[in-house]
Design a protein around this motif. Sequence first.
Motif, PDB file in Angstrom:
ATOM      1  N   GLN A  62       0.812  -1.226   0.000  1.00 19.76           N
ATOM      2  CA  GLN A  62       0.000   0.000   0.000  1.00 19.76           C
ATOM      3  C   GLN A  62       0.840   1.268   0.000  1.00 19.76           C
ATOM      4  OE1 GLN A  62      -2.207  -1.947   3.559  1.00 19.76           O
ATOM      5  NE2 GLN A  62      -3.540  -0.299   2.867  1.00 19.76           N
ATOM      6  N   VAL A  63       2.156   1.130   0.060  1.00 21.24           N
ATOM      7  CA  VAL A  63       3.038   2.294   0.202  1.00 21.24           C
ATOM      8  C   VAL A  63       3.979   2.392  -0.993  1.00 21.24           C
ATOM      9  CG1 VAL A  63       4.812   3.408   1.612  1.00 21.24           C
ATOM     10  CG2 VAL A  63       2.930   2.162   2.718  1.00 21.24           C
ATOM     11  N   SER A  64       4.114   3.606  -1.538  1.00 23.44           N
ATOM     12  CA  SER A  64       5.026   3.866  -2.652  1.00 23.44           C
ATOM     13  C   SER A  64       6.061   4.902  -2.238  1.00 23.44           C
ATOM     14  CB  SER A  64       4.264   4.390  -3.872  1.00 23.44           C
ATOM     15  OG  SER A  64       3.296   3.461  -4.308  1.00 23.44           O
ATOM     16  N   PHE A  65       7.328   4.633  -2.538  1.00 19.30           N
ATOM     17  CA  PHE A  65       8.408   5.598  -2.351  1.00 19.30           C
ATOM     18  C   PHE A  65       8.684   6.248  -3.702  1.00 19.30           C
ATOM     19  CE2 PHE A  65       8.845   2.824   1.264  1.00 19.30           C
ATOM     20  CZ  PHE A  65       9.273   3.667   2.294  1.00 19.30           C
ATOM     21  N   LEU A  66       8.441   7.536  -3.797  1.00 13.19           N
ATOM     22  CA  LEU A  66       8.484   8.227  -5.082  1.00 13.19           C
ATOM     23  C   LEU A  66       9.864   8.762  -5.425  1.00 13.19           C
ATOM     24  CD1 LEU A  66       5.208  10.322  -4.665  1.00 13.19           C
ATOM     25  CD2 LEU A  66       5.451   8.008  -5.600  1.00 13.19           C
ATOM     26  N   GLY A  67      10.756   8.843  -4.446  1.00 14.04           N
ATOM     27  CA  GLY A  67      12.058   9.448  -4.687  1.00 14.04           C
ATOM     28  C   GLY A  67      11.951  10.958  -4.820  1.00 14.04           C
ATOM     29  N   VAL A  68      13.021  11.572  -5.322  1.00 16.68           N
ATOM     30  CA  VAL A  68      13.029  13.022  -5.507  1.00 16.68           C
ATOM     31  C   VAL A  68      12.152  13.381  -6.712  1.00 16.68           C
ATOM     32  CG1 VAL A  68      14.463  15.036  -5.988  1.00 16.68           C
ATOM     33  CG2 VAL A  68      15.332  13.216  -4.506  1.00 16.68           C
ATOM     34  N   LEU A  69      11.258  14.344  -6.517  1.00 20.16           N
ATOM     35  CA  LEU A  69      10.339  14.751  -7.572  1.00 20.16           C
ATOM     36  C   LEU A  69      10.724  16.114  -8.122  1.00 20.16           C
ATOM     37  CD1 LEU A  69       6.951  13.821  -5.845  1.00 20.16           C
ATOM     38  CD2 LEU A  69       8.108  12.528  -7.642  1.00 20.16           C
ATOM     39  N   ARG A  70      10.616  16.264  -9.433  1.00 15.28           N
ATOM     40  CA  ARG A  70      10.753  17.581 -10.043  1.00 15.28           C
ATOM     41  C   ARG A  70       9.470  18.368  -9.779  1.00 15.28           C
ATOM     42  NH1 ARG A  70      12.411  15.406 -15.866  1.00 15.28           N
ATOM     43  NH2 ARG A  70      10.133  15.497 -15.915  1.00 15.28           N
ATOM     44  N   ARG A  71       9.482  19.639 -10.167  1.00 13.90           N
ATOM     45  CA  ARG A  71       8.331  20.500  -9.884  1.00 13.90           C
ATOM     46  C   ARG A  71       7.057  19.966 -10.537  1.00 13.90           C
ATOM     47  NH1 ARG A  71       9.788  25.222  -7.584  1.00 13.90           N
ATOM     48  NH2 ARG A  71       7.884  26.290  -8.183  1.00 13.90           N
ATOM     49  N   ASP A  72       7.171  19.453 -11.776  1.00 13.41           N
ATOM     50  CA  ASP A  72       5.978  18.927 -12.427  1.00 13.41           C
ATOM     51  C   ASP A  72       5.491  17.665 -11.724  1.00 13.41           C
ATOM     52  OD1 ASP A  72       8.149  17.414 -13.234  1.00 13.41           O
ATOM     53  OD2 ASP A  72       7.492  17.205 -15.309  1.00 13.41           O
ATOM     54  N   GLY A  73       6.436  16.887 -11.147  1.00  6.11           N
ATOM     55  CA  GLY A  73       6.044  15.700 -10.399  1.00  6.11           C
ATOM     56  C   GLY A  73       5.323  16.048  -9.113  1.00  6.11           C
ATOM     57  N   VAL A  74       5.824  17.059  -8.406  1.00  4.13           N
ATOM     58  CA  VAL A  74       5.149  17.524  -7.185  1.00  4.13           C
ATOM     59  C   VAL A  74       3.738  17.996  -7.526  1.00  4.13           C
ATOM     60  CG1 VAL A  74       5.143  19.307  -5.390  1.00  4.13           C
ATOM     61  CG2 VAL A  74       7.280  18.139  -5.977  1.00  4.13           C
ATOM     62  N   ALA A  75       3.626  18.796  -8.587  1.00  2.00           N
ATOM     63  CA  ALA A  75       2.308  19.298  -8.981  1.00  2.00           C
ATOM     64  C   ALA A  75       1.365  18.160  -9.348  1.00  2.00           C
ATOM     65  CB  ALA A  75       2.455  20.257 -10.157  1.00  2.00           C
ATOM     66  N   GLY A  76       1.883  17.156 -10.070  1.00  2.00           N
ATOM     67  CA  GLY A  76       1.046  16.026 -10.452  1.00  2.00           C
ATOM     68  C   GLY A  76       0.544  15.237  -9.267  1.00  2.00           C
TER      69      GLY A  76
END
Length: 375
Positions: free
Chosen positions: A258-272
């Motif tokens: 049930q848990v996902s580790f997304l790593g470092v996100l770019r700005r578009d990733g944070v917004a998404g």
Amino acid sequence: MAPGPIALVASSYHPHVGGVEEHVRQVAAELRRRGRQVAVWTVDRGEHLGTAQVDGVEVRYLPCPLPSASVGGVLRFILALPPAVRAWRAAYRALRPSVLHVQCFGPNGIWAWALARRTRTPLVISSHGETSGDDHNVFEKSTLLRWSLGRAVRDASLTTGCSEVVLADLRRRFGLDDGVVVPNGVNLDEKLDPAHVQACGPVVLALGRIERTKGFDLLLRAFARADLPPGTRLALGGDGTEVAVLRALVTELGVADQVSFLGVLRRDGVAGWLDAATVLVVPSRYEAFGIVILEAWRAGTPVIATSRGGPAEIVTEGVDGLLVDPLDVDSLAAALATLLRDRDLARRLSVAGRRTVERYTWARTTDKYEELYRR
């Protein structure tokens, strides 16, 4: 009268990411848009980036050596001192700043304070919670940093903090007499192309440095304990020294699927991810401010925030967010369950958050700095 050239002396900057980096980058860009001559001076971490242009603003990566208690450390400092002095002198002569503005006091602050005394340039210090929210307790370990910050705030023309709780710590432990709150902001009209995120079911989202201070372990325990709708997932965005610890905890709690580790996100990733999230949680053991709260409000995402630190100064409980002490894991679990099951409450918090965030823009942050510079 408007000030002359301004040097923003940051503890960290691009290509590194974080709250301080975002604050300085946005303020520098806003000052430049207003026709101000501004440069960013930041710490050379051994990457030898020299001088660069970021968003049209000159950035100098300056060495900031400090002595240590060991014989080897003293010798290394003696060797590093002359080229560092030359680099700072060159930066000063190139800009001739009317204000040296330290953003987050560290080695950068010690060198800027020394330069201000040497050149009699007005010094402004802006604290971002580094004295009480640092993951490695550097101010507890370093006598030099503690002493220097105490002297610097007494010498500074002005000291600001991103929240009142940050200023309170400077008053209590470092001799600050006054201080002004200058909060963080967001660009309400920022043109973002959110990364596509496919969410099947409710998503609980947390973003930030994965360090103990940020309380992701507390959120994991609350998530595992909460009575949540079927299919709810937890997404953790960021990186840090606690990733392996959290992965082990996920397995221990039996929620690995049930848990996902997304790593470092770019700005578009944070917004998404903010667009896709059902709720954003800030579960920090201590948080100086929490720019991600503003980003969630801008995206229309309901917020559950820690009551420990600055968020309690911007979030109104039950109006534009929920405030919870994350050390009370049962209360955090109950808040998760309430917000994910009560759609009317989630909608009300979302609507109110969009109204509240209009008070927190980088333009307003820069307005406040310019007002203080004129003093």
